[in-house]
Design an enzyme around this catalytic site. Structure first.
Site, PDB file in Angstrom:
ATOM      1  N   ASP A  53      -7.956   0.788  11.181  1.00 32.05           N
ATOM      2  CA  ASP A  53      -6.515   1.005  11.042  1.00 32.05           C
ATOM      3  C   ASP A  53      -5.919  -0.155  10.254  1.00 32.05           C
ATOM      4  OD1 ASP A  53      -3.836   1.479  11.238  1.00 32.05           O
ATOM      5  OD2 ASP A  53      -3.727   1.383  13.425  1.00 32.05           O
ATOM      6  N   TYR A 144       8.268   8.652  -0.185  1.00 32.88           N
ATOM      7  CA  TYR A 144       7.001   8.332  -0.855  1.00 32.88           C
ATOM      8  C   TYR A 144       7.234   7.346  -1.996  1.00 32.88           C
ATOM      9  CZ  TYR A 144       2.896   9.038  -3.827  1.00 32.88           C
ATOM     10  OH  TYR A 144       1.784   8.851  -4.613  1.00 32.88           O
TER      11      TYR A 144
END
Length: 226
Positions: A53, A144
């Site tokens: 992660d 984004y």
């Protein structure tokens, strides 16, 4: 080892796999880092680090240290990690935070963890994946594009911070990459104009080569015919 040691984040994605294939083909030792599982089994020139992660700084540091422990050094960090969401600005705020974590925090943590190792290389390279859509965002692209714009500015800042060393820091800015997900989302599009993953991988590996030693702080458009 005499060959370059290349770390690829987001290595299980379509682009990440294309970069890995190209890096192996040119003779690099490759460490593949991803949150998901890594398909290839470990070999002499391949280290798979799944379940990482990269939004967690400690996990990013452990992964980069594992690469150096295995191969003895690190020469390239190629950040293909990230994700996409299409959402209008009045959509859920969580999407903004999620895009920042997936696209910017991951790259920042990977770069911070790798920097001490890369600056020991005689030809260290960082190549990040930005987006042309972050230069001129369209409708539904706000979250984004904002996160990818952060990647652009991180790239430029790191290049300035490290220009006294042999390390170079650059980013590629693709338009639409030809992936199964993009084809599913845009079934009526002319995919012949899109960027092939192998084409983008070739540009990334050029920037991660000795030949590109004079290029740093660049945001390189890879538009295809879009």
């Amino acid at each position: 080892m005499s060959k370059r040691v290349t770390v690829i984040t987001g290595a299980s994605g379509v682009l990440g796999r294309a970069i890995a294939d190209a890096a192996l083909a040119r003779g690099d030792a490759v460490a593949a880092v991803d949150f998901g599982p890594i398909a290839r089994e470990d070999g002499h020139d391949w280290l798979g680090l799944g379940g990482v992660d990269l939004t967690d700084p400690a996990a990013a540091q452990a992964a980069m240290d594992a690469v150096v422990e295995r191969f003895g050094r690190m020469d390239n960090l190629l950040n293909a990690v990230g994700g996409f969401v299409w959402q209008m600005t009045d959509g859920p705020l969580e999407s903004w935070g999620r895009m920042q974590r997936m696209n910017l925090t991951t790259v920042l943590n990977a770069c911070r963890a790798a920097l001490p190792h890369l600056t020991q290389s005689t030809a260290g390279r960082i190549v990040n994946v930005g987006a042309l859509g972050a230069l001129q965002a369209g409708a539904g692209m706000g979250a984004y594009a904002a996160s990818k714009a952060g990647v652009h500015k991180l790239t430029e800042a790191l290049a300035e911070e490290t220009k006294a060393s042999a390390l170079t820091v650059n980013a590629v800015l693709p338009s639409i990459i030809d992936t199964p997900a993009n084809r599913a989302d845009m079934p009526d599009a002319d995919v012949s104009t899109w960027v092939q993953p192998a084409e983008l991988a070739a540009v990334i590996l050029f920037l991660a080569s000795d030949t590109a030693s004079a290029v740093t702080g660049a945001l390189v458009p890879v538009k295809g015919r879009v």
